[in-house]
Scaffold this active site. Structure first.
Site, mmCIF file in Angstrom:
data_model
loop_
_atom_site.group_PDB
_atom_site.id
_atom_site.type_symbol
_atom_site.label_atom_id
_atom_site.label_comp_id
_atom_site.label_asym_id
_atom_site.label_seq_id
_atom_site.Cartn_x
_atom_site.Cartn_y
_atom_site.Cartn_z
ATOM 1 N N LYS A 207 -68.219 39.864 47.379
ATOM 2 C CA LYS A 207 -66.999 39.608 48.157
ATOM 3 C C LYS A 207 -66.783 38.109 48.310
ATOM 4 O O LYS A 207 -65.675 37.605 48.090
ATOM 5 C CB LYS A 207 -67.107 40.292 49.519
ATOM 6 C CG LYS A 207 -65.876 40.150 50.407
ATOM 7 C CD LYS A 207 -65.993 38.995 51.384
ATOM 8 C CE LYS A 207 -67.014 39.269 52.468
ATOM 9 N NZ LYS A 207 -67.031 38.192 53.491
ATOM 10 N N LYS B 79 -67.562 27.034 53.265
ATOM 11 C CA LYS B 79 -68.453 28.167 53.001
ATOM 12 C C LYS B 79 -68.386 28.566 51.526
ATOM 13 O O LYS B 79 -69.404 28.961 50.940
ATOM 14 C CB LYS B 79 -68.067 29.354 53.896
ATOM 15 C CG LYS B 79 -68.930 30.610 53.691
ATOM 16 C CD LYS B 79 -70.416 30.349 54.009
ATOM 17 C CE LYS B 79 -71.279 31.577 53.748
ATOM 18 N NZ LYS B 79 -71.096 32.640 54.752
ATOM 19 N N THR C 114 -66.952 35.446 56.956
ATOM 20 C CA THR C 114 -66.655 34.745 55.705
ATOM 21 C C THR C 114 -65.435 35.416 55.107
ATOM 22 O O THR C 114 -65.493 36.554 54.643
ATOM 23 C CB THR C 114 -67.849 34.804 54.742
ATOM 24 O OG1 THR C 114 -68.953 34.099 55.320
ATOM 25 C CG2 THR C 114 -67.501 34.151 53.405
#
Length: 313
Positions: free
Chosen positions: A264, A196, A121
């Site tokens: 993050k 995502k 990711t």
């Protein structure tokens, strides 16, 4: 080999017959370890690399003992040599550049026409950057972040959202099927990472709402299992409720996807939202709440630990 052999990191499943391929897998964390394991269990030849070499050695020993064709390599370049497809799952943009670019990066070892599939990711920008470098070298690149958490990786039931060319996607799909229940092309390179981000926006809001609901129910003196059983059959139902509500009520937060990682991911969302002009006020607020969880010492607690910042009886 026997594809139903139980290992420490993957749960038995059946595999569709697929011609064996020469693969490499880079990054053997809580997601990469079982993902690479499913590839080996499906009959592919798999070479692995991990920054902590002992993890790669342990992985190779584990699956070699099951009869798989596996080995470990000292560098990403060495792992990628001869591979038809190189798959990777590392921490962030900088980690991704480190394992792909440079003299010892995977791109330097890949043969012409080989494909790099990135399950990290990361940002859409780094996906486009690496696609540019791959094209210059005669390689192909797909950004393919995953959803489903550690359990999804172990069970071979991940959802994979992909950005790239259709022909490259089609070539990779039978291989990725070893650990994915859904593998969907969302658009050009970068579209997987953007999808995502949408996923993480949804999760952030749902987990915060569920945290407030469980804390409210506890403070009201309600029986939590009964409450969850009732409302999970109605419009409030969600994956988070089904899988995390009861553990949240018991303050159990050891389920793989850590708060540090979620922050993050939400940082990527907030950066992209500023770029494309999106308003994400709830996401920004939940990101701050995760910061409070970190201050409580919950960096490695899973994302359902948002409830720990709420008063409960």
């Amino acid at each position: 080999m026997n594809t139903t052999t139980t290992t420490s990191s993957i749960h038995p499943r059946s595999y569709e017959p697929t011609p064996p391929r020469q693969l490499a897998f880079i990054g053997l964390g809580v997601m990469g370890h079982p993902m690479a394991g499913h590839l080996a269990a499906a009959g592919h030849t798999v070479t692995v690399y991990n920054r902590t070499a002992a993890k790669a050695q342990q992985w190779a020993a584990e699956f070699a003992a099951c009869g798989a064709s596996v080995r470990h390599a000292a560098t990403p370049r060495e792992a990628a040599q001869g591979a038809d497809i190189v798959l990777g799952c590392v921490g962030n943009d900088d980690d991704l550049r480190q394992v792909t670019l440079g003299e010892q990066g995977a791109f330097a070892g890949m043969k012409a026409g080989a494909i790099y599939v990135d399950h990290t990711t990361a940002s859409a920008d780094v996906a486009r950057e690496l696609d540019f470098h791959a094209t210059e070298l005669g390689l192909h690149f797909l950004d393919a972040p995953v959803s489903g958490g550690q359990a999804g990786a172990q069970n071979g039931q991940l959802t994979v959202m992909c950005g790239g060319q259709q022909t490259v996607f089609d070539a990779v799909a039978p291989v990725v099927a070893a650990f994915a229940r859904a593998f969907t092309l969302m658009g050009p390179v970068g579209a997987g990472q953007l999808t995502k981000m949408v996923n993480q926006i949804c999760i952030a809001g749902v987990v915060q709402g569920l945290s407030e609901a469980i804390a409210f129910a506890q403070n009201a003196g309600l029986d939590i299992p009964t409450v969850v059983s009732v409302i999970s059959k109605g419009a409030a139902q969600s994956w988070q409720m089904e899988n995390r509500a009861l553990t949240m009520a018991r303050s159990e937060f050891g389920f793989g996807f850590a708060v540090d990682w979620m922050r993050k991911d939400l940082g990527l969302v907030l950066e992209e939202s500023r770029r494309n002009g999106s308003a994400v006020p709830v996401t920004a607020l939940v990101d701050q709440f995760y910061g409070e969880v970190q201050q409580l010492g919950g960096n490695r607690w899973d994302t359902s630990s948002l409830i720990q910042r709420l008063p409960r009886k």
